[in-house]
Design a protein around this motif. Sequence first.
Motif, PDB file in Angstrom:
ATOM      1  N   PRO A  44       0.715  -1.321   0.072  1.00  0.00           N
ATOM      2  CA  PRO A  44       0.031  -0.021   0.118  1.00  0.00           C
ATOM      3  C   PRO A  44       0.799   1.401   0.064  1.00  0.00           C
ATOM      4  O   PRO A  44       0.366   2.438  -0.621  1.00  0.00           O
ATOM      5  CB  PRO A  44      -0.893  -0.247   1.340  1.00  0.00           C
ATOM      6  N   VAL A  45       1.989   1.381   0.624  1.00  0.00           N
ATOM      7  CA  VAL A  45       2.747   2.351   0.546  1.00  0.00           C
ATOM      8  C   VAL A  45       3.427   2.523  -0.741  1.00  0.00           C
ATOM      9  O   VAL A  45       3.258   3.886  -1.208  1.00  0.00           O
ATOM     10  CB  VAL A  45       4.044   2.253   1.644  1.00  0.00           C
ATOM     11  N   PHE A  46       3.712   1.767  -1.501  1.00  0.00           N
ATOM     12  CA  PHE A  46       4.122   1.799  -2.823  1.00  0.00           C
ATOM     13  C   PHE A  46       3.066   2.525  -3.601  1.00  0.00           C
ATOM     14  O   PHE A  46       3.326   3.253  -4.319  1.00  0.00           O
ATOM     15  CB  PHE A  46       4.925   0.719  -3.343  1.00  0.00           C
ATOM     16  N   LEU A  47       2.066   1.854  -3.652  1.00  0.00           N
ATOM     17  CA  LEU A  47       0.650   2.219  -4.327  1.00  0.00           C
ATOM     18  C   LEU A  47       0.382   3.683  -4.164  1.00  0.00           C
ATOM     19  O   LEU A  47       0.235   4.441  -5.088  1.00  0.00           O
ATOM     20  CB  LEU A  47      -0.338   1.495  -4.068  1.00  0.00           C
ATOM     21  N   LEU A  48       0.488   4.175  -2.827  1.00  0.00           N
ATOM     22  CA  LEU A  48      -0.111   5.509  -2.511  1.00  0.00           C
ATOM     23  C   LEU A  48       1.059   6.590  -2.864  1.00  0.00           C
ATOM     24  O   LEU A  48       0.577   7.758  -3.181  1.00  0.00           O
ATOM     25  CB  LEU A  48      -0.324   5.592  -0.926  1.00  0.00           C
ATOM     26  N   LEU A  49       2.328   6.104  -2.598  1.00  0.00           N
ATOM     27  CA  LEU A  49       3.445   6.921  -3.261  1.00  0.00           C
ATOM     28  C   LEU A  49       3.281   7.253  -4.690  1.00  0.00           C
ATOM     29  O   LEU A  49       3.467   8.316  -5.199  1.00  0.00           O
ATOM     30  CB  LEU A  49       4.544   6.711  -2.870  1.00  0.00           C
ATOM     31  N   ALA A  50       3.198   6.213  -5.513  1.00  0.00           N
ATOM     32  CA  ALA A  50       3.022   6.445  -7.120  1.00  0.00           C
ATOM     33  C   ALA A  50       1.606   6.988  -7.444  1.00  0.00           C
ATOM     34  O   ALA A  50       1.754   7.950  -8.253  1.00  0.00           O
ATOM     35  CB  ALA A  50       2.971   5.124  -7.633  1.00  0.00           C
ATOM     36  N   ALA A  51       0.504   6.845  -6.549  1.00  0.00           N
ATOM     37  CA  ALA A  51      -0.749   7.676  -7.095  1.00  0.00           C
ATOM     38  C   ALA A  51      -0.468   8.937  -6.584  1.00  0.00           C
ATOM     39  O   ALA A  51      -0.949  10.015  -7.546  1.00  0.00           O
ATOM     40  CB  ALA A  51      -1.815   6.918  -6.365  1.00  0.00           C
ATOM     41  N   VAL A 151      12.035   3.588   1.618  1.00  0.00           N
ATOM     42  CA  VAL A 151      11.105   2.279   1.703  1.00  0.00           C
ATOM     43  C   VAL A 151      11.738   1.264   0.855  1.00  0.00           C
ATOM     44  O   VAL A 151      11.657   0.241   1.318  1.00  0.00           O
ATOM     45  CB  VAL A 151       9.570   2.799   1.169  1.00  0.00           C
ATOM     46  N   ASP A 152      12.307   1.485  -0.109  1.00  0.00           N
ATOM     47  CA  ASP A 152      12.704   0.512  -0.884  1.00  0.00           C
ATOM     48  C   ASP A 152      14.012  -0.034  -0.238  1.00  0.00           C
ATOM     49  O   ASP A 152      14.287  -1.356  -0.195  1.00  0.00           O
ATOM     50  CB  ASP A 152      13.180   1.509  -2.268  1.00  0.00           C
ATOM     51  N   GLY A 153      14.756   0.646   0.474  1.00  0.00           N
ATOM     52  CA  GLY A 153      15.739   0.188   1.341  1.00  0.00           C
ATOM     53  C   GLY A 153      15.373  -0.761   2.251  1.00  0.00           C
ATOM     54  O   GLY A 153      15.868  -1.784   2.796  1.00  0.00           O
ATOM     55  N   VAL A 213      -1.346  10.879   0.549  1.00  0.00           N
ATOM     56  CA  VAL A 213      -0.162  11.123   1.203  1.00  0.00           C
ATOM     57  C   VAL A 213      -0.497  10.705   2.679  1.00  0.00           C
ATOM     58  O   VAL A 213       0.230   9.941   3.296  1.00  0.00           O
ATOM     59  CB  VAL A 213       0.469  12.185   1.032  1.00  0.00           C
ATOM     60  N   GLY A 214      -1.643  11.162   3.291  1.00  0.00           N
ATOM     61  CA  GLY A 214      -1.938  10.893   4.634  1.00  0.00           C
ATOM     62  C   GLY A 214      -1.951   9.556   4.898  1.00  0.00           C
ATOM     63  O   GLY A 214      -1.674   8.909   5.930  1.00  0.00           O
ATOM     64  N   VAL A 215      -2.887   8.856   4.139  1.00  0.00           N
ATOM     65  CA  VAL A 215      -3.199   7.446   4.274  1.00  0.00           C
ATOM     66  C   VAL A 215      -1.776   6.757   4.211  1.00  0.00           C
ATOM     67  O   VAL A 215      -1.714   5.760   4.794  1.00  0.00           O
ATOM     68  CB  VAL A 215      -4.278   6.855   2.967  1.00  0.00           C
ATOM     69  N   ALA A 216      -0.766   7.134   3.211  1.00  0.00           N
ATOM     70  CA  ALA A 216       0.437   6.398   3.053  1.00  0.00           C
ATOM     71  C   ALA A 216       0.946   6.658   4.165  1.00  0.00           C
ATOM     72  O   ALA A 216       1.804   5.546   4.694  1.00  0.00           O
ATOM     73  CB  ALA A 216       1.211   7.185   1.699  1.00  0.00           C
ATOM     74  N   ALA A 217       1.199   7.629   5.085  1.00  0.00           N
ATOM     75  CA  ALA A 217       1.946   7.895   6.163  1.00  0.00           C
ATOM     76  C   ALA A 217       1.290   7.086   7.381  1.00  0.00           C
ATOM     77  O   ALA A 217       2.217   6.320   8.131  1.00  0.00           O
ATOM     78  CB  ALA A 217       1.549   9.535   6.726  1.00  0.00           C
ATOM     79  N   LEU A 218       0.098   6.752   7.450  1.00  0.00           N
ATOM     80  CA  LEU A 218      -0.562   5.862   8.168  1.00  0.00           C
ATOM     81  C   LEU A 218      -0.251   4.252   8.135  1.00  0.00           C
ATOM     82  O   LEU A 218       0.186   3.772   8.999  1.00  0.00           O
ATOM     83  CB  LEU A 218      -2.111   6.005   8.212  1.00  0.00           C
TER      84      LEU A 218
END
Length: 243
Positions: A44-51, A151-153, A213-218
Motif C-alpha cells: 500500500p505504501v508503494f501504491l499510494l506514493l505512486a498515486a 521504503v525501497d531500502g 499522502v496522509g493514508v500513506a503515512a498511516l
Amino acid sequence: PARMQMADSGDSGPRPRAERLLPSQSTAHAAAPKQQRLPPAFGPVFLLLAASQSLPLTANVTLIYRQMHVSTAQASAYFLAEFMPSFAAPVFGWLTDRGGPRVRWWTVVVALVAKAVAVAGFAAGAVRGLGSLYALGVLMALAHAVALATVDGAMCARGSDGASGDTSAARSRQAAKLAWQTAGDVLAAVASLALAAAEAPPRLVYACTTALVGVAALFACRLPSSPPPQPPPSSAPPPPPHT
C-alpha cells in the motif's frame, strides 16, 4: 565396490554415494527463510506514493500555465528543479541504510508528513508566486524521493538471498513492488480523468493528493522498525568425509 555403494543398515536399499552426500530437498527447503512475498504494509505504501505523484500532474500544468501565467522558460526551470531530488535518491537510501530499521522508519514517516504539508499548501492556495512555488514544490519532490528511497531500502533489507547466488526472493519482491506502483499510477490516471471531466479546480486535486499522502503515512507507521528475524540454523547433518 559393493561395500562403498551400500547405504546404512536402516536404508531400504542401496543408494549412489553422490546421493548420500547431498542434503535432502525437504531439509533444504525447510531451512530456507520464507521471504518470497512482499511484507505487509509495503505494497500500500508503494501504491499510494505512486498515486500521489501521478495525480497532481495535470493540476500542476493548470496552476502554472493557466492561473499563474508562468513563461515556458520559467516553468521548464521549475520542473527541472522539481525533478532534481530524484537523482539524489541513492544517496538518501545509502544514508538511511547506515542507521538501520529504526532510522528508516522515522525517515519514511517524517518524509511523508513533510510531503503532506507541502501538498496541503498547494491545496490551501498558498502558491501565489515563483518563490512559494519553488518552496512547496521542491519540498514535495524532495520528501517524495526520500520516502521512496527509504521504503525501497527497507524492503530490500527484509531478507537477502543474493549472497548464496539465489536472487529469486529479491526478484519476487521487486516484481511485487512494480505491480503495486503500476496499480497506483493506473488509479491516479483514472481519478485524474474523472476530475478533469468534472472540471475540478487544481486545489481540489491537491486536496485529494494530500489525503493519499496522509493514508500513506498511516500505512508507513506499520512498516517494520526492527531487524528481520534470522533464519534458524540448518539441522542437516554434515556430509561424511570423502574417501
